[in-house]
Write a protein that holds these residues in place. Structure first.
Motif, short mmCIF file in Angstrom:
data_model
loop_
_atom_site.label_atom_id
_atom_site.label_comp_id
_atom_site.label_asym_id
_atom_site.label_seq_id
_atom_site.Cartn_x
_atom_site.Cartn_y
_atom_site.Cartn_z
N LEU A 37 0.82 -1.21 0.00
CA LEU A 37 0.00 0.00 0.00
C LEU A 37 0.86 1.26 0.00
O LEU A 37 0.47 2.29 -0.57
CB LEU A 37 -0.94 -0.02 1.21
CG LEU A 37 -2.06 -1.07 1.11
CD1 LEU A 37 -2.77 -1.25 2.45
CD2 LEU A 37 -3.06 -0.68 0.02
N VAL B 76 -7.09 -2.00 4.06
CA VAL B 76 -6.98 -0.89 3.10
C VAL B 76 -7.76 0.35 3.51
O VAL B 76 -7.66 1.39 2.85
CB VAL B 76 -7.44 -1.33 1.69
CG1 VAL B 76 -6.71 -2.59 1.25
CG2 VAL B 76 -8.94 -1.55 1.63
N SER C 114 -5.91 3.71 3.80
CA SER C 114 -5.43 4.18 2.49
C SER C 114 -6.58 4.73 1.67
O SER C 114 -6.42 5.73 0.95
CB SER C 114 -4.75 3.04 1.72
OG SER C 114 -3.59 2.61 2.38
#
Length: 319
Positions: A187, A205, A208
């Motif tokens: 990431l 995730v 992000s």
């Protein structure tokens, strides 16, 4: 007639020891082996299950971490344990991906361990970076047919690699894998414009996505994610068959009486399907996935076949 009656009586007699063992189970401490180091998702969810079973059975249920060789060491230990239900294995879907990529496991994942029950299910999501402009999965597929696209994995033979290769197969594209030590590294590279695609857990995730460093384009599960409710599933996006979930389950040594296995399965479902467990799992990006013994066995069998076929097709071998 006498012969039929004899067969029936013999069958009943054969079942009696297992039924008696189940009636008394558990009469002493139960050990759940987690084949990973403490503090990861396997350990966190496995310990929650152990605590719940201990309260349900009013019997000590202890966790023993036996990490190493991508879960093979702990799994082999349970496979070689006495088949009485008192030594169990709690492991993620790496159980099936390892079986697909490691030719020399110290145990036979089909013959030596018996599936008992599903502990929980975690959703995966496909995210993209800035180098490949996409607003949906169809855009990504179109881009991957026109240019080189690179997707990140958490290692050769990892669930993230299998999820990426499955998407390749279903969409008819050839994204190239880039192997990292962990999803965080992938990431970071995505945020820096050095990686195009990553298929990881929703929980992994989210930060992000919140900081616009990764764009979620499809949930790689059969249902949408509560954390990303506006993101369609891969099937809704037109790519059914690209589903790849993370899961955690319990196994017992082969030869454990069916009645004991059924009793453990019922305990797992009672603990992990409770409202408290649902709340706990949600904090870790997972959800209950209640299954009977036969349903979980079928799930494991399908996963093994799917990943083995994909491993052969793409020559995925653990280093």
């Amino acid at each position: 007639m006498k012969r039929i009656l004899g067969v029936v009586l013999f069958a009943c007699a054969a079942l009696l020891p297992g039924l008696a063992a189940a009636q008394d189970f558990p009469s002493k401490r139960v050990t759940i082996v987690i084949p990973f180091t403490p503090a990861g998702s396997n350990d966190t969810i496995g310990r929650y299950l152990a605590d719940g079973l201990a309260k349900l059975w009013n019997t000590p249920v202890v966790v023993e971490n036996r990490p190493g060789a991508g879960s093979a060491i702990g799994s082999a230990h349970v496979a070689q344990s006495k088949p009485d239900g008192y030594t169990l294995l709690f492991v993620s879907g790496t159980f099936t991906t390892n079986a697909a990529t490691q030719a020399n496991l110290p145990f036979d994942p089909v013959k030596d361990l018996k599936p008992v029950g599903m502990g929980a299910l975690g959703q995966m999501v496909i995210v993209t970076g800035s180098r490949v402009p996409t607003s949906n999965l169809a855009d990504l597929v179109k881009a991957a047919k026109a240019q080189k696209v690179f997707y990140g994995t958490t290692g050769v033979g990892s669930s993230t690699q299998f999820a990426g290769e499955l998407l390749n197969d279903v969409a008819g594209i050839k994204m190239e894998p880039v192997h990292y030590k962990g999803g965080t590294d992938a990431l970071v590279d995505m945020a820096g414009g050095r990686l195009d695609v990553y298929v990881g857990t929703v929980t992994q995730v989210l930060s992000s996505v919140a900081s616009n460093k990764a764009k979620p384009i499809a949930i790689a599960s059969k249902t949408r994610s509560k954390a990303l409710p506006d993101v369609p599933t891969v099937a809704e996006a037109g790519f059914a068959g690209a589903e790849a979930d993370i899961w955690w389950g319990v196994f017992a040594p082969s030869g454990t009486p069916d009645a004991v296995v059924t009793k453990i399965n019922q305990g797992i479902n009672k603990v992990m399907a409770s409202p408290e467990a649902t709340e706990f799992l949600a904090k870790h990006g997972a959800m209950p996935a209640e299954m009977s013994v036969s349903e979980f066995g079928g799930h494991v069998t399908k996963e093994l076949a799917k990943w083995r076929e994909l491993a052969v097709k793409h020559n995925i071998k653990a280093e």
